[in-house]
Motif scaffolding. Structure first.
Motif, PDB file in Angstrom:
ATOM      1  N   THR A  48      23.862   5.847 -17.278  1.00  0.00           N
ATOM      2  CA  THR A  48      24.677   6.836 -16.546  1.00  0.00           C
ATOM      3  C   THR A  48      24.398   6.721 -15.057  1.00  0.00           C
ATOM      4  N   HIS A  49      23.098   6.634 -14.759  1.00  0.00           N
ATOM      5  CA  HIS A  49      22.738   6.542 -13.342  1.00  0.00           C
ATOM      6  C   HIS A  49      23.227   5.247 -12.726  1.00  0.00           C
ATOM      7  N   ALA A  50      23.129   4.196 -13.566  1.00  0.00           N
ATOM      8  CA  ALA A  50      23.579   2.906 -13.054  1.00  0.00           C
ATOM      9  C   ALA A  50      25.081   2.953 -12.758  1.00  0.00           C
ATOM     10  N   ALA A  51      25.840   3.620 -13.687  1.00  0.00           N
ATOM     11  CA  ALA A  51      27.294   3.703 -13.481  1.00  0.00           C
ATOM     12  C   ALA A  51      27.611   4.545 -12.244  1.00  0.00           C
ATOM     13  N   LEU A  52      26.851   5.650 -12.202  1.00  0.00           N
ATOM     14  CA  LEU A  52      27.049   6.550 -11.045  1.00  0.00           C
ATOM     15  C   LEU A  52      26.730   5.795  -9.746  1.00  0.00           C
ATOM     16  N   ALA A  53      25.656   5.030  -9.818  1.00  0.00           N
ATOM     17  CA  ALA A  53      25.226   4.271  -8.632  1.00  0.00           C
ATOM     18  C   ALA A  53      26.285   3.249  -8.229  1.00  0.00           C
ATOM     19  N   ARG A  54      26.888   2.633  -9.255  1.00  0.00           N
ATOM     20  CA  ARG A  54      27.917   1.633  -8.945  1.00  0.00           C
ATOM     21  C   ARG A  54      29.076   2.290  -8.187  1.00  0.00           C
ATOM     22  N   ASP A 109       0.822  -1.213   0.000  1.00  0.00           N
ATOM     23  CA  ASP A 109       0.000   0.000   0.000  1.00  0.00           C
ATOM     24  C   ASP A 109       0.859   1.268   0.000  1.00  0.00           C
ATOM     25  N   LYS A 110       2.152   1.112   0.193  1.00  0.00           N
ATOM     26  CA  LYS A 110       3.020   2.295   0.209  1.00  0.00           C
ATOM     27  C   LYS A 110       3.836   2.403  -1.071  1.00  0.00           C
ATOM     28  N   LEU A 111       4.056   1.281  -1.705  1.00  0.00           N
ATOM     29  CA  LEU A 111       4.842   1.275  -2.934  1.00  0.00           C
ATOM     30  C   LEU A 111       4.024   0.666  -4.063  1.00  0.00           C
ATOM     31  N   SER A 112       4.431   1.014  -5.275  1.00  0.00           N
ATOM     32  CA  SER A 112       3.742   0.423  -6.437  1.00  0.00           C
ATOM     33  C   SER A 112       4.723  -0.475  -7.158  1.00  0.00           C
ATOM     34  N   ARG A 113       4.229  -1.488  -7.818  1.00  0.00           N
ATOM     35  CA  ARG A 113       5.102  -2.405  -8.519  1.00  0.00           C
ATOM     36  C   ARG A 113       5.679  -1.809  -9.790  1.00  0.00           C
ATOM     37  N   ASN A 114       5.116  -0.626 -10.190  1.00  0.00           N
ATOM     38  CA  ASN A 114       5.570  -0.068 -11.472  1.00  0.00           C
ATOM     39  C   ASN A 114       6.539   1.091 -11.321  1.00  0.00           C
ATOM     40  N   GLN A 115       7.140   1.225 -10.184  1.00  0.00           N
ATOM     41  CA  GLN A 115       8.094   2.324 -10.007  1.00  0.00           C
ATOM     42  C   GLN A 115       9.445   1.900 -10.556  1.00  0.00           C
ATOM     43  N   PRO A 116      10.118   2.837 -11.287  1.00  0.00           N
ATOM     44  CA  PRO A 116      11.480   2.507 -11.697  1.00  0.00           C
ATOM     45  C   PRO A 116      12.338   2.321 -10.444  1.00  0.00           C
ATOM     46  N   ALA A 117      13.122   1.248 -10.479  1.00  0.00           N
ATOM     47  CA  ALA A 117      13.898   0.943  -9.266  1.00  0.00           C
ATOM     48  C   ALA A 117      15.352   0.658  -9.598  1.00  0.00           C
ATOM     49  N   LEU A 118      16.221   1.073  -8.692  1.00  0.00           N
ATOM     50  CA  LEU A 118      17.648   0.804  -8.861  1.00  0.00           C
ATOM     51  C   LEU A 118      18.130   0.116  -7.588  1.00  0.00           C
ATOM     52  N   TYR A 119      18.682  -1.091  -7.765  1.00  0.00           N
ATOM     53  CA  TYR A 119      19.178  -1.846  -6.603  1.00  0.00           C
ATOM     54  C   TYR A 119      20.692  -1.766  -6.579  1.00  0.00           C
ATOM     55  N   LEU A 120      21.286  -1.204  -5.520  1.00  0.00           N
ATOM     56  CA  LEU A 120      22.749  -1.169  -5.484  1.00  0.00           C
ATOM     57  C   LEU A 120      23.272  -1.922  -4.275  1.00  0.00           C
ATOM     58  N   PRO A 121      24.314  -2.721  -4.501  1.00  0.00           N
ATOM     59  CA  PRO A 121      24.899  -3.441  -3.365  1.00  0.00           C
ATOM     60  C   PRO A 121      25.629  -2.455  -2.449  1.00  0.00           C
ATOM     61  N   ILE A 122      25.564  -2.712  -1.227  1.00  0.00           N
ATOM     62  CA  ILE A 122      26.206  -1.785  -0.278  1.00  0.00           C
ATOM     63  C   ILE A 122      26.544  -2.541   1.007  1.00  0.00           C
ATOM     64  N   ALA A 123      27.624  -2.149   1.639  1.00  0.00           N
ATOM     65  CA  ALA A 123      27.927  -2.784   2.939  1.00  0.00           C
ATOM     66  C   ALA A 123      27.296  -1.922   4.029  1.00  0.00           C
ATOM     67  N   VAL A 124      26.455  -2.531   4.802  1.00  0.00           N
ATOM     68  CA  VAL A 124      25.789  -1.760   5.865  1.00  0.00           C
ATOM     69  C   VAL A 124      26.157  -2.363   7.221  1.00  0.00           C
ATOM     70  N   HIS A 125      26.622  -1.517   8.098  1.00  0.00           N
ATOM     71  CA  HIS A 125      26.992  -1.971   9.451  1.00  0.00           C
ATOM     72  C   HIS A 125      27.843  -3.225   9.386  1.00  0.00           C
ATOM     73  N   GLY A 126      28.752  -3.273   8.414  1.00  0.00           N
ATOM     74  CA  GLY A 126      29.706  -4.396   8.361  1.00  0.00           C
ATOM     75  C   GLY A 126      29.146  -5.638   7.703  1.00  0.00           C
ATOM     76  N   SER A 127      27.841  -5.623   7.345  1.00  0.00           N
ATOM     77  CA  SER A 127      27.317  -6.809   6.668  1.00  0.00           C
ATOM     78  C   SER A 127      26.780  -6.373   5.292  1.00  0.00           C
ATOM     79  N   HIS A 128      26.369  -7.329   4.518  1.00  0.00           N
ATOM     80  CA  HIS A 128      25.896  -6.986   3.179  1.00  0.00           C
ATOM     81  C   HIS A 128      24.513  -6.394   3.224  1.00  0.00           C
TER      82      HIS A 128
END
Ligand code: C2E
Ligand code: MG
Ligand code: MG
Length: 630
Positions: free
Chosen positions: A160-166, A124-143
């Motif tokens: 460009t955004h994907a590269a920037l995000a990487r 109810d807060k998000l829609s399945r049709n939103q453009p999304a970018l998933y980036l790997p990140i280390a958080v608090h020492g874990s993945h």
């Protein structure tokens, strides 16, 4: 395409590339500030808050979530940071897409695609049709995975955004790791600081427990420990001298000038003593005005006498106080290890006894302990302790002895005399406690008890004997010269209704020309209509010549002059001289200690003396008894 067209196109592409580079540079700068901000956040703050603020415009996204692996529930990620409060804490099952991102890939997609099961309450807060970018990140020492979401109607994230995000994901992971390390060092710094502070406060506490706050010297317990350690390590034949030091008349100075001056005196005396000690000697303050010195080592007794003398002369140098100058002096008693004791307590007790010998003789001197002194003094120590206790237990009372007109037998007044009524009801006379109490500076308390007792019973006494009688109170010379004590006493007795009813019996020494009695006290006594009686005249140092200079209202002949007067022609001559002087100066004379009819008859027949006091007439009686019987 002609050359010029080709060139124009190339220019356009170049311009686009430059433009892109410029944007990238701006983005890169923005990202760097985001990382800076992330590193600068405090331990307690969320490091993502400033980052979100920067990422949102760069990626043109509206929702950002940071999902992190959780140890407790493997196979799902938890949203640990987000700019959408409602999504915080949501759990995200790790499907293919999230697994890919977790393994280090940046994935650009539509929000709905690829995520098998959206967590409960997210739909109810998000829609399945939103453009999304998933980036790997280390958080608090874990993945973890950072999920950027654009609004439904916005274009998807481009390369460009994907590269920037990487780049960002890489930097952010490093930054977070660095921040963790940083935090760890900061934490260890904090811990180290805390430990240092704790240690310091522990040391401060220990210091406080072991030292006297005023002088900074070791206190009673600490000096005992220090000296006992020294004694335990003494080699055979080694000698240590323990000195007990007491400031003469300290209480008097404290009362006279106030506590601030008393404190200053204590500090100065401590400083002066310390200045004369060798580095190995020890100095401690064990109570109000008492100090302990350990002279360690001592080779010759003669050396010690020299040390002590040097200390005493230094202490006696004038010390400016308020507008005056005091000459502090100290009395010192010394006991030697091993001759006079093997442990601190014994040595201290023996040095204390030696010090008391100084106090009872010439103050400001030094005395060495002897075993004889120990034998005589243990009794005295017991008495001292009992006197202190007696004051606390209010065991001092007032006894009264009549003064009578020997010509007609009428009572003219009473002399108040201190009695110590112990727990067994035995009344002790002043000879058993007065001099010790004076040495212990406790006489004022005793006088206070006597006066309180007398004033409390005055109405009953008046009812029984009439309100015309006078009452005499004895005051020692030291008390007579102690201005605060005297003013306090006068305030108590100079009540309007009692005007002209009180006499203070003082001895000749009180009139010492340098003392404040003549200048300060006497005028006040006169103003309050309190009489002055010269007690014990004819005993010891009384001087006839001086008598004419003293401004007194009564002379009391000492019992030594009165005893067997009828048989002692020499005493009779003195008596005649005193009498004629009294007559000339118009000062009445009281004969004290009349025990026999023969003595009484002599006064009646051969002198004009009218007033007498003695066992023949009345033995001093405690107020209680006096008021009961006639
Ligand atoms: P004092 O002021 O000369 O008091 C007279 C002393 O002579 C008293 O002794 C009294 O009991 C004693 N006395 C009186 N008549 C006779 C007699 O006929 N024969 C004999 N043998 N003695 C007699 P007391 O009560 O023992 O007091 C001794 C001294 O103690 C006093 O001498 C006084 O100097 C001092 N004193 C007593 N009470 C106080 C006090 O409250 N404060 C101070 N500072 N001194 C006190
Ligand atoms: Mg007296
Ligand atoms: Mg007397």
């Amino acid at each position: 395409m002609d050359d010029s067209e080709e060139l124009r196109e190339t220019l356009v592409v170049m311009r686009q590339q430059v433009e892109q580079l410029r944007t990238e540079a701006t983005h890169a700068n923005l990202l760097l500030s985001a990382l800076d901000a992330m590193l600068e956040t405090d331990a307690g703050d969320d490091p993502f808050t400033p980052v979100f603020a920067i990422l949102t415009p760069i990626f043109e996204c509206h929702c950002i979530l940071v999902l992190n692996e959780r140890n407790q529930t493997p196979g799902s990620l938890e949203c640990v940071a987000t700019n959408r409060r409602a999504l915080l804490g949501t759990l995200w099952p790790v499907g293919k897409l999230l697994a890919k991102a977790l393994s280090g890939h940046v994935v650009s997609t539509l929000s709905g695609s690829g995520i098998e099961a959206w967590p409960d309450g997210v739909m109810d807060k998000l829609s399945r049709n939103q453009p999304a970018l998933y980036l790997p990140i280390a958080v608090h020492g874990s993945h973890g995975v950072m999920l950027l979401l654009r609004d439904v109607d916005q274009p998807g994230f481009d390369r460009t955004h994907a590269a920037l995000a990487r780049k960002f994901s890489l930097l952010a992971s490093h930054a977070l790791a660095a921040r963790r390390a940083n935090l760890a060092t900061r934490e260890s710094h904090r811990l180290r600081n805390l430990t240092a502070k704790l240690k310091a406060s522990q040391e401060a506490l220990l210091y406080r427990a072991n030292h006297d706050q005023l002088t900074g010297l070791p206190n009673r317990t600490h000096i005992r420990e220090q000296i006992n350690v020294r004694l335990a390590n003494k080699s055979p034949g080694g000698v240590l001298a323990l000195a007990y030091v007491d400031i003469d008349g300290f209480k008097h100075i404290n009362d006279m000038h106030g506590h601030a001056v008393g404190d200053a005196l204590l500090m100065e005396v401590a400083r002066r003593i310390q200045a004369e000690l060798r580095s190995a000697d020890l100095l401690g303050r064990i109570s109000g005005d008492e100090f302990i010195i350990a002279f360690d080592p001592v080779d010759e007794r003669a050396d010690l006498a020299r040390f002590v003398q040097r200390i005493q002369s230094r202490v006696q140098l004038p010390m400016p106080i308020e507008n005056a100058e005091v000459h502090p002096s100290i009395s010192i008693g010394v006991a030697f290890y091993p001759e006079h004791g093997l442990d601190y307590e014994t040595l201290r007790r023996h040095a204390d006894l030696a010090m008391y010998r100084v106090k009872s003789g010439m103050k400001g001197g030094v005395s060495f302990f002897t075993h004889d002194l120990g034998r005589n003094a243990s009794q005295k120590l017991i008495v001292e302790r009992r006197i202190k206790h007696a004051i606390d237990a209010r065991e001092f009372h007032c006894a009264l002895q009549r003064k009578v007109n020997i010509r007609n037998g009428a009572i003219v007044g009473f002399e108040a005399l201190a009695r110590w009524v112990d727990a067994d009801g035995v009344a002790h006379e002043p000879s058993t406690f007065l001099s010790i109490a004076a040495k212990l500076d406790l006489l004022d308390d005793i006088t206070e008890h006597v006066v309180t007792d007398l004033l409390r019973h005055l109405p009953a006494l008046d009812a029984k004997f009439g309100s015309h009688l006078r009452y005499s109170v004895n005051i020692s010379a030291a008390q007579a010269m102690n201005i605060p004590f005297m003013l306090k006493l006068l305030r108590r007795i100079s009540h309007a209704e009692r005007h002209g009813r009180f006499t203070l019996e003082i001895t000749e020494e009180s009139f010492a020309s340098s003392g404040p009695f003549l200048t300060h006290i006497l005028p006040t006594l006169r103003a309050c209509d309190i009489s002055v009686s010269l007690d014990d005249f004819g005993a010891g140092y009384s001087s006839l010549a001086k008598l004419s200079e003293l401004i007194v209202d009564e002379i009391k002949l000492d019992r030594s002059l009165v005893a067997s007067i009828h048989q002692r022609p020499r005493s009779q001559v003195i008596l005649r001289a005193v009498e004629s002087l009294g007559a000339t100066l118009n000062i009445p004379i009281v004969a004290e200690g009349i025990e026999t009819n023969a003595e009484n008859d002599y006064f009646l027949e051969h002198t004009g003396i009218a007033i007498g006091q003695g066992f023949l007439y009345h033995k001093p009686q405690l107020l209680r008894g006096l008021l009961q019987r006639t």
